[in-house]
Design an enzyme around this catalytic site. Structure first.
Site, PDB file in Angstrom:
ATOM      1  N   ASP A  20       0.861  -1.173   0.000  1.00 44.49           N
ATOM      2  CA  ASP A  20       0.000   0.000   0.000  1.00 44.49           C
ATOM      3  C   ASP A  20       0.912   1.241   0.000  1.00 44.49           C
ATOM      4  OD1 ASP A  20      -2.265   1.705   0.602  1.00 44.49           O
ATOM      5  OD2 ASP A  20      -1.587   1.692   2.679  1.00 44.49           O
ATOM      6  N   ASP A 198      -2.388   0.060   5.738  1.00 46.77           N
ATOM      7  CA  ASP A 198      -2.713   0.747   7.004  1.00 46.77           C
ATOM      8  C   ASP A 198      -4.183   1.082   7.198  1.00 46.77           C
ATOM      9  OD1 ASP A 198      -2.608   2.765   4.910  1.00 46.77           O
ATOM     10  OD2 ASP A 198      -2.902   4.192   6.543  1.00 46.77           O
TER      11      ASP A 198
HETATM   12  O1  LIG Z   1      -4.502   2.934  -0.769  1.00 49.21           O
HETATM   13  P1  LIG Z   1      -3.587   4.051  -0.390  1.00 49.21           P
HETATM   14  O2  LIG Z   1      -2.294   4.054  -1.135  1.00 49.21           O
HETATM   15  O3  LIG Z   1      -3.384   4.124   1.102  1.00 49.21           O
HETATM   16  O4  LIG Z   1      -4.356   5.395  -0.827  1.00 49.21           O
HETATM   17  C1  LIG Z   1      -5.535   5.790  -0.115  1.00 49.21           C
HETATM   18  C2  LIG Z   1      -5.879   7.227  -0.451  1.00 49.21           C
HETATM   19  O5  LIG Z   1      -4.713   8.002  -0.160  1.00 49.21           O
HETATM   20  C3  LIG Z   1      -4.787   9.400  -0.409  1.00 49.21           C
HETATM   21  O6  LIG Z   1      -5.580   9.999   0.611  1.00 49.21           O
HETATM   22  C4  LIG Z   1      -5.055   9.806   1.915  1.00 49.21           C
HETATM   23  O7  LIG Z   1      -3.716  10.334   1.993  1.00 49.21           O
HETATM   24  C5  LIG Z   1      -3.634  11.776   1.825  1.00 49.21           C
HETATM   25  C6  LIG Z   1      -2.176  12.169   1.837  1.00 49.21           C
HETATM   26  O8  LIG Z   1      -1.533  11.751   3.009  1.00 49.21           O
HETATM   27  C7  LIG Z   1      -4.431  12.463   2.953  1.00 49.21           C
HETATM   28  O9  LIG Z   1      -4.365  13.890   2.799  1.00 49.21           O
HETATM   29  C8  LIG Z   1      -5.881  11.971   2.913  1.00 49.21           C
HETATM   30  O10 LIG Z   1      -6.583  12.497   4.033  1.00 49.21           O
HETATM   31  C9  LIG Z   1      -5.932  10.440   2.966  1.00 49.21           C
HETATM   32  O11 LIG Z   1      -7.263   9.987   2.820  1.00 49.21           O
HETATM   33  C10 LIG Z   1      -5.307   9.708  -1.799  1.00 49.21           C
HETATM   34  O12 LIG Z   1      -5.606  11.078  -1.900  1.00 49.21           O
HETATM   35  C11 LIG Z   1      -6.513   8.859  -2.182  1.00 49.21           C
HETATM   36  O13 LIG Z   1      -6.774   9.034  -3.585  1.00 49.21           O
HETATM   37  C12 LIG Z   1      -6.207   7.386  -1.925  1.00 49.21           C
HETATM   38  O14 LIG Z   1      -7.316   6.584  -2.264  1.00 49.21           O
END
Ligand SMILES: O=P(O)(O)OC[C@H]1O[C@H](O[C@H]2O[C@H](CO)[C@@H](O)[C@H](O)[C@H]2O)[C@H](O)[C@@H](O)[C@@H]1O
Length: 262
Positions: A20, A198
């Site tokens: 991830d 995570d």
């Molecule tokens: O599956 P992942 O690689 O963990 O991605 C999940 C989402 O991550 C991002 O959003 C998250 O991280 C951001 C940066 O740290 C944070 O600002 C946000 O609050 C989190 O939800 C990304 O923007 C999404 O598109 C992903 O799906």
């Protein structure tokens, strides 16, 4: 599954590794475009890719373009948008899209729906849309209500909760199905899967890996199906780098044994 503080030794010649990104390889930031993966970790991923014979994939909610930019110079197999799009080891793309008429209007509809909630924003990812409220946590319930209304209105969509976000993604898409698909293909098939993540979206991946007899690792606190746990992104980085040291030590020991045998 019983949890343990220590992750078991990983024989890279036998494992397929799935990672991830946000909250695992990259620390959480206020805005999605502020995120980065340290250079030494990106280079370590390149080495792991080689040591696993190419059986390494990123499995993320992000788009493939973002994954490539974040992990460069790595250009590995990857599943993006929670598994809605997948690049296999041959570079072929497998993609699940929303109906074109829905994809064309949904972004604007969502932007209008959340406009009253200052500090919230829509991240458009083609076949999915993330409704972010990290900078306006008091609007959590409002954003959840918008997402619930849209998933009720459009049965093609399902909700994917996350860290200060609710996403609308194509129904039936999840990280577990993406990992299962990789595991039927070379060079992943026949190996033991390892998945580290995570967030709620990673639970489907943990379940898939557990069912395949693999190693599942949850980063941070919270209920999980994962068998092992690391505390934070710093521990993930240290563990990744230790995998390479383990390999170097193994190579040195093998070389010494060969020399002693001469
Ligand atoms: O599956 P992942 O690689 O963990 O991605 C999940 C989402 O991550 C991002 O959003 C998250 O991280 C951001 C940066 O740290 C944070 O600002 C946000 O609050 C989190 O939800 C990304 O923007 C999404 O598109 C992903 O799906």
């Amino acid at each position: 599954m019983t949890q343990s503080d220590s992750v078991p030794p990983i024989d890279l010649s036998r494992f397929a590794c799935f990672f991830d990104v946000d909250g695992c390889l990259a620390a959480i930031e206020t805005r999605p475009d502020w995120v980065s993966i340290p250079e030494n970790v990106r280079l370590a991923l390149c080495q792991l890719y080689l040591l696993t014979g190419g059986a390494l994939a990123l499995v993320s909610g992000r788009t493939l373009n973002e994954l490539d930019a974040l992990s460069a110079p790595l250009h590995s197999p990857a599943a993006g948008v929670h598994g809605a799009v997948r690049r296999d080891a041959q570079g072929h793309i497998h993609q699940i899209d929303l109906p074109p008429s829905l994809a064309a209007t949904l972004g604007q509809e969502l932007r209008e729906a959340i406009a009253p909630f200052t500090g919230c924003h829509v991240e458009a990812k083609g076949m999915a849309f993330a409704l972010h409220y990290r900078e306006a946590a008091h609007h959590k319930a409002d954003i959840e209500a918008v997402a619930a209304a849209f998933s009720a209105r459009y049965p093609e969509l399902t909700r994917q909760p996350g860290k200060c976000v609710v996403e609308l993604k194509p129904a039936g898409v999840n990280k577990g199905a993406a990992i299962e698909a990789f595991m039927t293909e070379a060079p992943f098939s026949g190996r033991t899967p390892l998945f580290i993540g995570d967030d709620v979206t990673d639970e489907a991946g943990f379940n898939a890996v557990n069912d395949l007899g693999g190693v599942s690792i949850k980063v941070g606190p919270g209920e999980t199906a994962a068998g092992y746990r690391l505390d934070d992104v710093g521990q993930v980085h240290a563990w990744l780098l230790s995998l390479l040291e383990q390999k170097e030590n193994h190579t040195m020991n093998t070389n010494n044994s060969v020399r002693e045998g001469l």
